[in-house]
Design a protein around this motif. Structure first.
Motif, short mmCIF file in Angstrom:
data_model
loop_
_atom_site.label_atom_id
_atom_site.label_comp_id
_atom_site.label_asym_id
_atom_site.label_seq_id
_atom_site.Cartn_x
_atom_site.Cartn_y
_atom_site.Cartn_z
N UNK A 47 54.16 -60.71 13.47
CA UNK A 47 53.30 -61.89 13.54
C UNK A 47 53.57 -62.84 12.37
N UNK A 48 53.78 -62.29 11.16
CA UNK A 48 54.11 -63.12 10.00
C UNK A 48 55.41 -63.88 10.27
N UNK A 49 56.40 -63.19 10.83
CA UNK A 49 57.69 -63.83 11.13
C UNK A 49 57.53 -64.89 12.21
N UNK A 50 56.74 -64.58 13.23
CA UNK A 50 56.51 -65.55 14.31
C UNK A 50 55.85 -66.82 13.77
N UNK A 51 54.87 -66.64 12.89
CA UNK A 51 54.21 -67.80 12.29
C UNK A 51 55.17 -68.60 11.42
N UNK A 52 56.03 -67.90 10.69
CA UNK A 52 57.00 -68.59 9.84
C UNK A 52 57.90 -69.48 10.69
N UNK A 53 58.35 -68.96 11.82
CA UNK A 53 59.19 -69.76 12.72
C UNK A 53 58.39 -70.93 13.28
N UNK A 61 67.34 -68.15 8.53
CA UNK A 61 66.59 -67.29 7.62
C UNK A 61 65.69 -66.35 8.41
N UNK A 62 65.01 -66.88 9.40
CA UNK A 62 64.14 -66.06 10.23
C UNK A 62 64.94 -64.98 10.95
N UNK A 63 66.14 -65.30 11.39
CA UNK A 63 66.98 -64.33 12.07
C UNK A 63 67.35 -63.17 11.14
N UNK A 64 67.62 -63.48 9.88
CA UNK A 64 67.95 -62.43 8.91
C UNK A 64 66.77 -61.47 8.74
#
Length: 75
Positions: A47-53, A61-64
């Protein structure tokens, strides 16, 4: 960053509705993400990553960080 990356980032923002959010990304999202991964709270980390995107973090960066999460999920 190539023009294609910029276009992909903009397309991703449009798809996630980031333009409508008007909220800045949490400055410590990477720390939060990594802490949650190490705590094995994978749903929250995702969820943190989804929000960052959604808030416009660079797609590369998100892919990494998505790969980091994937590696932990495979363990």
């Amino acid at each position: 960053s190539s023009a294609g990356d910029v276009a992909a980032d903009e397309a991703e923002r449009a798809l996630t509705g980031a333009a409508d959010l008007g909220l800045p990304q949490e400055p410590d999202w990477i720390d939060s993400f990594m802490r949650l991964v190490f705590e094995q709270d994978f749903d929250s980390a995702r969820e943190v990553l989804r929000k960052a995107i959604a808030y416009g973090v660079n797609y590369s960066l998100a892919s990494q960080y998505a790969k980091v999460l994937e590696e932990f999920l495979e363990r």
